[in-house]
Design a protein around this motif. Sequence first.
Motif, short mmCIF file in Angstrom:
data_model
loop_
_atom_site.label_atom_id
_atom_site.label_comp_id
_atom_site.label_asym_id
_atom_site.label_seq_id
_atom_site.Cartn_x
_atom_site.Cartn_y
_atom_site.Cartn_z
N ILE A 100 0.67 -1.05 0.20
CA ILE A 100 0.09 -0.19 -0.14
C ILE A 100 0.97 1.07 -0.11
O ILE A 100 0.80 2.03 -1.15
CB ILE A 100 -1.27 -0.41 0.94
CG1 ILE A 100 -2.22 -1.20 1.21
CG2 ILE A 100 -1.04 1.23 1.60
CD1 ILE A 100 -3.23 -1.48 2.54
N LYS A 101 1.86 1.30 0.93
CA LYS A 101 3.08 2.37 0.59
C LYS A 101 3.77 2.81 -0.02
O LYS A 101 4.03 3.83 -0.88
CB LYS A 101 4.13 1.89 2.58
CG LYS A 101 4.87 3.60 2.41
CD LYS A 101 5.95 2.64 3.63
CE LYS A 101 4.72 2.63 4.87
NZ LYS A 101 5.93 2.74 5.85
N SER A 102 3.62 1.53 -0.84
CA SER A 102 4.67 1.96 -2.44
C SER A 102 4.19 1.68 -3.34
O SER A 102 3.88 3.00 -4.96
CB SER A 102 5.97 1.08 -2.67
OG SER A 102 4.58 -0.30 -2.84
N SER A 103 2.80 1.86 -3.24
CA SER A 103 1.33 2.57 -4.56
C SER A 103 1.05 3.62 -4.59
O SER A 103 0.93 4.48 -3.97
CB SER A 103 0.43 1.25 -4.56
OG SER A 103 0.70 0.22 -4.84
N ARG A 104 1.23 4.14 -5.46
CA ARG A 104 0.62 5.61 -5.69
C ARG A 104 -1.29 5.25 -6.20
O ARG A 104 -1.38 6.55 -5.79
CB ARG A 104 1.25 6.54 -6.47
CG ARG A 104 1.92 6.93 -7.22
CD ARG A 104 2.76 6.83 -8.22
NE ARG A 104 2.47 6.05 -9.02
CZ ARG A 104 3.53 6.66 -10.68
NH1 ARG A 104 3.16 7.66 -11.07
NH2 ARG A 104 3.17 5.16 -11.40
N SER A 105 -1.40 3.37 -6.94
CA SER A 105 -3.18 3.83 -6.57
C SER A 105 -4.05 2.69 -6.41
O SER A 105 -2.75 1.24 -6.02
CB SER A 105 -3.77 3.98 -8.09
OG SER A 105 -2.55 3.32 -9.26
N VAL A 106 -5.19 2.24 -5.41
CA VAL A 106 -4.77 1.05 -4.98
C VAL A 106 -6.46 0.90 -5.27
O VAL A 106 -7.07 1.66 -5.49
CB VAL A 106 -4.97 1.31 -3.37
CG1 VAL A 106 -5.54 -0.33 -3.64
CG2 VAL A 106 -3.78 2.11 -2.80
#
Length: 359
Positions: free
Chosen positions: A135-141
């Motif tokens: 989650i932390k490393s993603s810009r979009s989820v």
Amino acid sequence: MAAAGGGGEGSSRINNRVVVVGGGVAGALLAKNMQFHADVVLIDPKEYFEITWAQLRSMVEPSFAERSVINHTDYLTNGRIIASSAVNVTEAKVLTANGHSVAYDYLVIATGHADSTPRNRKDRLEQFQQDSQKIKSSRSVLIIGGGPTGVELAGEIAVDYPEKKVTLVHKGSRLLEFIGQKASKKAMDWLTSKNVKVLLGQSIDLDSISEADGVYTTSAGEKITADCHFVCVAKRLGSSWLQESVLGDSLDQKGRLLVDENLRVRGHKNIFAIGDITDVPEIKQGFLAQKHAVVVVKNLMRLIKGAGDNKLVTYKPSSAMAIVSLGRKEAVAQLPFMTAIGCLPGMIKSRICLWARPG
């Protein structure tokens, strides 16, 4: 894996061998409360108990899991633990996948919903670390599923990471279809106010999804770009192992165990069922499953002491009450007399979470 004391195979005590199948919020509480009053054996494929409604917070804040994931041995100090799945039950014994045959005088089925979490606590905590890092490393989820799990995860991410683009896809016509429309709309409005994009009436083929290219196509043909995804659809009931057992005829068409007003499986005087696996007509919530456990503890104590059926405690199904967390401090609550959203329902949910801890 076994704790000191307790009973099971080879136990010489009469009429007080209690076998609990399932170490979730209901089974763990029952085993803990019965351990000094009976020979207790807990059968669970995991070596730990987990407060299920703390899972989504733990995915965003992994340190939270240090308090919500508890080894069975930490609270069940006077009972036996068999870390295996149950595969069959007869009128006298429970059979496990690792070859145990466990005799019982009283049996409690508390297997809830099927889940594929790791066997030991260390690996479960590591799983939360990995989810958090993803989650932390993603810009979009992308979140697939708009039931309580999907809505709560979307809320957790939206509050802790407001800069991230969160998309929730749900095949139903509204979120949280297990509760009323008023609570559903409040949750929808709250998510959209946090810039969560909600797509209703659409689904995503779970057999074809991949994070490799970062593009997902909905059943309506809409393209969604996301760096990672989480599948939050409903899990099947953990009752398939009972279909060919002596309890097979006690299952309804949905796979739930039919129980009477004392939470005994219909047609079986010494077998109880608690939690989500029962056909009790109420919304399935963890704190209600624990109320089941409290009633069955009282009934087991009375039966062990020789009380008759007329002395057993009756369980009264709960009214339509449910609480769904929205981020760290807020929640939407459907209560018998009103529907509310905000910090007060969030405080109630937090208190329930603390009460749930068996150790």
